[in-house]
Structure formats: structure tokens, C-alpha cells
Enzyme design. Structure first.
Site, mmCIF file in Angstrom:
data_model
loop_
_atom_site.group_PDB
_atom_site.id
_atom_site.type_symbol
_atom_site.label_atom_id
_atom_site.label_comp_id
_atom_site.label_asym_id
_atom_site.label_seq_id
_atom_site.Cartn_x
_atom_site.Cartn_y
_atom_site.Cartn_z
ATOM 1 N N TYR A 61 0.824 -1.223 0.000
ATOM 2 C CA TYR A 61 0.000 0.000 0.000
ATOM 3 C C TYR A 61 0.852 1.265 0.000
ATOM 4 O O TYR A 61 0.393 2.311 -0.441
ATOM 5 C CB TYR A 61 -1.028 0.011 1.134
ATOM 6 C CG TYR A 61 -0.562 -0.471 2.487
ATOM 7 C CD1 TYR A 61 0.360 0.236 3.221
ATOM 8 C CD2 TYR A 61 -1.087 -1.644 3.024
ATOM 9 C CE1 TYR A 61 0.762 -0.205 4.471
ATOM 10 C CE2 TYR A 61 -0.686 -2.099 4.267
ATOM 11 C CZ TYR A 61 0.244 -1.373 4.994
ATOM 12 O OH TYR A 61 0.641 -1.804 6.214
ATOM 13 N N LYS A 106 -12.484 18.429 -0.372
ATOM 14 C CA LYS A 106 -11.778 19.659 -0.011
ATOM 15 C C LYS A 106 -12.164 19.999 1.424
ATOM 16 O O LYS A 106 -13.314 19.777 1.830
ATOM 17 C CB LYS A 106 -12.189 20.813 -0.926
ATOM 18 C CG LYS A 106 -11.521 20.788 -2.290
ATOM 19 C CD LYS A 106 -11.902 22.024 -3.097
ATOM 20 C CE LYS A 106 -11.221 21.999 -4.447
ATOM 21 N NZ LYS A 106 -11.680 23.108 -5.314
HETATM 22 N N1 LIG Z 1 -19.352 19.255 -8.398
HETATM 23 C C1 LIG Z 1 -18.357 20.141 -8.138
HETATM 24 N N2 LIG Z 1 -18.684 21.385 -7.787
HETATM 25 C C2 LIG Z 1 -17.701 22.294 -7.536
HETATM 26 C C3 LIG Z 1 -16.344 21.928 -7.652
HETATM 27 C C4 LIG Z 1 -16.042 20.584 -8.013
HETATM 28 O O1 LIG Z 1 -14.868 20.169 -8.107
HETATM 29 N N3 LIG Z 1 -17.073 19.732 -8.257
HETATM 30 N N4 LIG Z 1 -15.378 22.862 -7.375
HETATM 31 C C5 LIG Z 1 -15.677 24.091 -7.017
HETATM 32 C C6 LIG Z 1 -14.606 25.088 -6.689
HETATM 33 O O2 LIG Z 1 -13.339 24.703 -7.185
HETATM 34 C C7 LIG Z 1 -14.572 25.310 -5.187
HETATM 35 O O3 LIG Z 1 -14.217 24.094 -4.526
HETATM 36 C C8 LIG Z 1 -13.614 26.406 -4.754
HETATM 37 O O4 LIG Z 1 -13.643 26.535 -3.363
HETATM 38 C C9 LIG Z 1 -17.049 24.557 -6.870
HETATM 39 N N5 LIG Z 1 -18.034 23.559 -7.164
#
Ligand SMILES: Nc1nc2c(c(=O)[nH]1)N=C([C@H](O)[C@@H](O)CO)CN2
Length: 140
Positions: A61, A106
Site C-alpha cells: 500500500y 476539499k
Molecule cells: N461538483 C463540483 N462542484 C464544484 C467543484 C467541483 O470540483 N465539483 N469545485 C468548485 C470550486 O473549485 C470550489 O471548490 C472552490 O472553493 C465549486 N463547485
């Protein structure tokens, strides 16, 4: 051909793997690496290591973590969805896993939300596991 059946699936899990990478749809996200958190469940191609207790029969892993760190240090994805797909396909193909679940989040990207992200599940086509040349694993 040495692959576990779906009734008999052994899984390596990696939880809360934190990686800094470029990801996002906004201009400011092009040059500012962000920490993402990955959670992976990776089905093993065989159960051999369970029986033999031999490292040579195991999927190491630490190599998976190294490979993911390496690829994410070179790329920029706009969407978490695309990043998750990239990791899924990489592990399925390079580590001969028959099935994977990838969660990518995130941290504190939205006010009031500790983690936001996506979770995808992918499997290889059974024909690939048995040596056929077709692969329909992506995007399903
Ligand atoms: N379905 C998603 N929606 C959003 C994404 C994503 O990656 N997938 N990303 C963002 C922006 O990058 C945000 O994370 C910035 O803070 C917004 N919506």
C-alpha cells in the site's frame, strides 16, 4: 485467472490521506495548491497474502500512496470528479485492482462545511480480468 470473486473481496483501505495539489475551477485555484483528503477502498486482485503471510504476495500500500502523491504533484484538475476518476483508473490499471471506491474532499472550501467532495466507485470489465482486450471501466 487469480481474481477474487465479488463474494470474496479483500480490500486495502487508505483513510484520510492528505495531499496538496492544484484543483479547482476558479482562476485563483490555478496557482494555489490546496489540501485534499482522499479515502480509498481498493479491492485486491488475489487473497494470496492472507494465506502465505508473504510480502511478495501482497499489494504494497505504500507504493499506492507514493504513486498518488506523484501523479497529483504533476497535475491540475478543475473538478474533484475528474481527479477521483484519474485516481480510480490509475489504481485499477497499475495495481491490478478489480474494484475501487475513491472519495475526494476539499477541507473548509465552503463556509460552514468541514468537508465537501465526491465519492465514486469503479470496477474493471470482467473480460479484462480474464485476459480479454476490451476495457469498459471508465465513466460507468
Ligand atoms: N461538483 C463540483 N462542484 C464544484 C467543484 C467541483 O470540483 N465539483 N469545485 C468548485 C470550486 O473549485 C470550489 O471548490 C472552490 O472553493 C465549486 N463547485
Amino acid at each position: 485467472m487469480g481474481f477474487n470473486s465479488l463474494l470474496h473481496m479483500d480490500i486495502i483501505f487508505l483513510q484520510e490521506l492528505k495531499i496538496k495539489t492544484l484543483v479547482g475551477i476558479y482562476p485563483w485555484e490555478l496557482n494555489a495548491p490546496q489540501t485534499i483528503q482522499l479515502d480509498l477502498e481498493i479491492a485486491l486482485p488475489t487473497s494470496l497474502a492472507c494465506r502465505t503471510d508473504n510480502f511478495e504476495d501482497a499489494l504494497d500500500y505504500s507504493l499506492i500512496v507514493q504513486r498518488i502523491n506523484d501523479t497529483l504533484s504533476r497535475k491540475h484538475f478543475s473538478l474533484l470528479e475528474a481527479l477521483a476518476e484519474h485516481i480510480a483508473q490509475l489504481v485499477l490499471t497499475e495495481f491490478r485492482s478489480p474494484w475501487i471506491k475513491v472519495s475526494v474532499a476539499k477541507l473548509n472550501a465552503i463556509r460552514g462545511v468541514r468537508k465537501v467532495g465526491v465519492c465514486i466507485e469503479r470496477k474493471i470489465d470482467i473480460g479484462v480480468a480474464c485476459g480479454s482486450s476490451t476495457n469498459t471501466s471508465s465513466g460507468t
